[in-house]
Design an enzyme around this catalytic site. Structure first.
Site, PDB file in Angstrom:
ATOM      1  N   HIS A   1       0.852  -1.190   0.000  1.00  0.00           N
ATOM      2  CA  HIS A   1       0.000   0.000   0.000  1.00  0.00           C
ATOM      3  C   HIS A   1       0.889   1.241   0.000  1.00  0.00           C
ATOM      4  O   HIS A   1       1.865   1.300   0.745  1.00  0.00           O
ATOM      5  CB  HIS A   1      -0.880  -0.007   1.259  1.00  0.00           C
ATOM      6  CG  HIS A   1      -1.905   1.075   1.281  1.00  0.00           C
ATOM      7  ND1 HIS A   1      -1.594   2.384   1.607  1.00  0.00           N
ATOM      8  CD2 HIS A   1      -3.225   1.064   0.997  1.00  0.00           C
ATOM      9  CE1 HIS A   1      -2.697   3.115   1.520  1.00  0.00           C
ATOM     10  NE2 HIS A   1      -3.697   2.333   1.151  1.00  0.00           N
TER      11      HIS A   1
ATOM     12  N   CYS B   1      -3.677   2.231  -4.468  1.00  0.00           N
ATOM     13  CA  CYS B   1      -4.605   3.121  -3.762  1.00  0.00           C
ATOM     14  C   CYS B   1      -4.622   4.462  -4.484  1.00  0.00           C
ATOM     15  O   CYS B   1      -3.651   5.223  -4.420  1.00  0.00           O
ATOM     16  CB  CYS B   1      -4.190   3.288  -2.302  1.00  0.00           C
ATOM     17  SG  CYS B   1      -5.270   4.427  -1.413  1.00  0.00           S
TER      18      CYS B   1
ATOM     19  N   HIS C   1      -7.639   0.135  -3.964  1.00  0.00           N
ATOM     20  CA  HIS C   1      -8.427   1.004  -3.083  1.00  0.00           C
ATOM     21  C   HIS C   1      -8.867   2.161  -3.953  1.00  0.00           C
ATOM     22  O   HIS C   1      -8.010   2.880  -4.488  1.00  0.00           O
ATOM     23  CB  HIS C   1      -7.551   1.593  -1.972  1.00  0.00           C
ATOM     24  CG  HIS C   1      -7.184   0.622  -0.909  1.00  0.00           C
ATOM     25  ND1 HIS C   1      -6.412   0.987   0.172  1.00  0.00           N
ATOM     26  CD2 HIS C   1      -7.484  -0.685  -0.738  1.00  0.00           C
ATOM     27  CE1 HIS C   1      -6.253  -0.063   0.963  1.00  0.00           C
ATOM     28  NE2 HIS C   1      -6.884  -1.083   0.434  1.00  0.00           N
TER      29      HIS C   1
ATOM     30  N   ASP D   1     -12.734   2.905  -0.983  1.00  0.00           N
ATOM     31  CA  ASP D   1     -11.898   3.286   0.148  1.00  0.00           C
ATOM     32  C   ASP D   1     -12.463   4.555   0.763  1.00  0.00           C
ATOM     33  O   ASP D   1     -12.836   5.483   0.044  1.00  0.00           O
ATOM     34  CB  ASP D   1     -10.464   3.517  -0.340  1.00  0.00           C
ATOM     35  CG  ASP D   1      -9.465   3.559   0.798  1.00  0.00           C
ATOM     36  OD1 ASP D   1      -9.798   3.095   1.892  1.00  0.00           O
ATOM     37  OD2 ASP D   1      -8.347   4.062   0.567  1.00  0.00           O
ATOM     38  N   HIS D   2     -12.498   4.579   2.051  1.00  0.00           N
ATOM     39  CA  HIS D   2     -13.000   5.740   2.805  1.00  0.00           C
ATOM     40  C   HIS D   2     -14.359   6.194   2.237  1.00  0.00           C
ATOM     41  O   HIS D   2     -14.870   5.666   1.277  1.00  0.00           O
ATOM     42  CB  HIS D   2     -12.017   6.910   2.792  1.00  0.00           C
ATOM     43  CG  HIS D   2     -10.705   6.547   3.406  1.00  0.00           C
ATOM     44  ND1 HIS D   2      -9.687   7.436   3.554  1.00  0.00           N
ATOM     45  CD2 HIS D   2     -10.255   5.375   3.940  1.00  0.00           C
ATOM     46  CE1 HIS D   2      -8.648   6.834   4.124  1.00  0.00           C
ATOM     47  NE2 HIS D   2      -8.972   5.592   4.358  1.00  0.00           N
TER      48      HIS D   2
ATOM     49  N   TYR E   1     -14.249   5.087   7.645  1.00  0.00           N
ATOM     50  CA  TYR E   1     -14.925   3.856   7.229  1.00  0.00           C
ATOM     51  C   TYR E   1     -16.399   3.806   7.633  1.00  0.00           C
ATOM     52  O   TYR E   1     -16.862   2.824   8.209  1.00  0.00           O
ATOM     53  CB  TYR E   1     -14.173   2.636   7.780  1.00  0.00           C
ATOM     54  CG  TYR E   1     -12.849   2.444   7.083  1.00  0.00           C
ATOM     55  CD1 TYR E   1     -12.755   1.648   5.949  1.00  0.00           C
ATOM     56  CD2 TYR E   1     -11.702   3.102   7.531  1.00  0.00           C
ATOM     57  CE1 TYR E   1     -11.549   1.498   5.281  1.00  0.00           C
ATOM     58  CE2 TYR E   1     -10.487   2.954   6.868  1.00  0.00           C
ATOM     59  CZ  TYR E   1     -10.419   2.151   5.748  1.00  0.00           C
ATOM     60  OH  TYR E   1      -9.235   2.010   5.088  1.00  0.00           O
TER      61      TYR E   1
HETATM   62  C1  DNO Z   1      -6.306   3.552   5.426  1.00  0.00           C
HETATM   63  C2  DNO Z   1      -5.758   2.312   4.871  1.00  0.00           C
HETATM   64  C3  DNO Z   1      -4.385   1.981   5.394  1.00  0.00           C
HETATM   65  C4  DNO Z   1      -3.976   0.591   4.921  1.00  0.00           C
HETATM   66  C5  DNO Z   1      -2.623   0.162   5.364  1.00  0.00           C
HETATM   67  C6  DNO Z   1      -2.215  -1.067   4.631  1.00  0.00           C
HETATM   68  O1  DNO Z   1      -7.447   3.809   5.317  1.00  0.00           O
HETATM   69  O2  DNO Z   1      -5.769   2.363   3.495  1.00  0.00           O
HETATM   70  O3  DNO Z   1      -4.390   2.009   6.773  1.00  0.00           O
HETATM   71  O4  DNO Z   1      -4.871  -0.337   5.418  1.00  0.00           O
HETATM   72  O5  DNO Z   1      -1.687   1.145   5.187  1.00  0.00           O
HETATM   73  O6  DNO Z   1      -1.160  -1.673   5.289  1.00  0.00           O
END
Ligand code: DNO
Length: 401
Positions: A236, A274, A301, A354-355, A371
């Site tokens: 990530h 991401c 993501h 994501d988010h 989240y």
């Molecule tokens: C945040 C996430 C990160 C991710 C880690 C992966 O929202 O995208 O915390 O889970 O960095 O190791």
């Protein structure tokens, strides 16, 4: 593209039946309760799989691990590394035995994702995550009093940071500290200012080359085993993609990604792409990067950010913001098509919304920051619609199926 949803385990405020109701079929989770560096036992993995599979009337499966954490000693290159590498390989082997083969991890020292604001107000009172360079500068210069911090910011940002500090009260300063620490995953203690100072001391003088050396060693130690096990590791990106608290970061740009993928050239060594984390770097062309590294994307993501000229950013709606999300989806669908044509088993690339903003029904639910249920559901629904539209258009032009 396989729809996935991050679920933080039995203590997540969002239940598995709710996850099932989103329409996602894959669950992204981790054994957050196991301390970093310890082996994930087969029995515990199986128990969690059963919990996911038994969720009321669903066909959910635990598909992606996020994260199998990398112990700080591995990043720092000190301590009993042989044991830590052996444990990492054993956890991968145990996951593979249970049929889980996609693993996300990060290589950020000390802190995971970092924000200065969890409640940037939006339309109708929705709340989003944000990162303000000025507040970060204010924290580093006036609260943490880190040596040399002012050299990491433009003079006007330092001035804004000092002004923020002067105008803030104790409560606001404490909220900022809590916010900066909010990204640390479950198994970690939050730091207070003296705690953060103490841990940063250990990293003093540790630079980008040192972190790359540690990372190279990690890849050498775990990727061959992952390849034998059929595991796909996806790193990530750093979030934000720039040094934080004077700590180096090495997964921030296209050059960083190229270095990682070349360092151990194996299908097991890939990216968690991401779009939001890479997207916060002004030099990253997200759609271009997705095309360039497409064959090594293990997991995605999907989220968007709006950047300010000083490096600050706010999280935007999924189809809004600086990245052309529809173009990004087009690149991913084309890669899926290519994988299918070449007989790759991993053509159905998992992604998760994501988010998301906290929308009215989310407020007060106590979900993990970033989240919320409804905010992410909105993101997933928008992405699902865009994917369906692209697939349908591709079918007619014969370029995607
Ligand atoms: C945040 C996430 C990160 C991710 C880690 C992966 O929202 O995208 O915390 O889970 O960095 O190791």
């Amino acid at each position: 593209m396989r729809e996935a949803w991050r679920w933080f385990g039995p203590f997540d405020a969002i239940s598995l039946p709710e996850v099932a109701q989103t329409g996602a079929s894959a669950v992204v989770t981790a054994l957050h309760e196991i301390p970093y560096g310890e082996v994930w036992p087969v029995d515990t993995i199986r128990e969690r799989q059963a919990l996911v599979a038994d969720a009321a009337g669903s066909d959910l499966t635990w598909e992606v691990v996020e994260s199998l954490p990398v112990h700080e000693d591995i990043k720092h290159g000190t301590g009993n590394l042989d044991r830590l590498f052996a444990n990492y390989r054993q956890s991968m082997a145990n996951l593979a035995e249970c049929g889980i083969t996609t693993i996300c991890y990060n290589f950020m020292p000390v802190v995971d994702w970092t924000r200065t604001d969890l409640d940037v107000p939006g339309r109708g009172g929705a709340k989003a995550l944000g990162f303000s360079e000025a507040k970060m500068a204010g924290f580093e210069i006036c609260i943490l009093k880190r040596d040399g911090a002012e050299y990491d910011y433009a003079p006007e940002v330092c001035a804004q940071g000092r002004a923020w500090f002067q105008a803030s009260d104790e409560r606001e300063r404490e909220t900022l500290l809590q916010t900066l620490m909010a990204g640390l995953p479950g198994a970690y203690d939050r730091y207070d200012v003296p705690g953060l100072e103490a841990v940063l001391k250990k990293w003093q003088g540790f630079g980008r080359d040192d972190l790359r050396a540690s990372y190279g060693r990690f890849l050498d130690e775990v990727v061959p085993a992952a390849e034998d096990l059929g595991i796909r590791l996806g790193v990530h990106p750093d979030d934000p993609p720039r040094p934080v608290f004077g700590l180096p970061r090495v997964v921030s740009t296209a050059d960083d990604a190229a270095w990682i993928l070349d360092r151990v050239d194996s299908p097991a060594n890939g990216l968690t792409f991401c779009s939001g984390a890479f997207g916060a770097h002004p030099g990253n062309d997200i759609v271009g990067m997705a095309g360039r590294f497409a064959d090594r994307i293990q997991f995605l993501h999907l989220r968007n950010v709006s950047k300010d000229p000083d490096g600050s950013f706010q999280e935007a709606d999924h189809l809004d913001g600086d990245t052309d999300m529809v173009e990004l989806l087009r690149v991913v669908l084309a890669e899926e098509h290519r994988r299918k044509e070449t007989g790759r088993q991993d053509w159905n690339i998992p992604f998760r919304p994501d988010h998301g903003r906290e929308l009215c029904p989310d407020i007060g639910r106590g979900a993990h920051p970033g989240y919320p249920f409804v905010g992410r559901l909105r993101g997933l629904a928008e992405l699902r619609g865009a994917i369906a539209g692209l697939r349908s258009a591709g079918k007619h032009s014969g370029s995607m199926r």
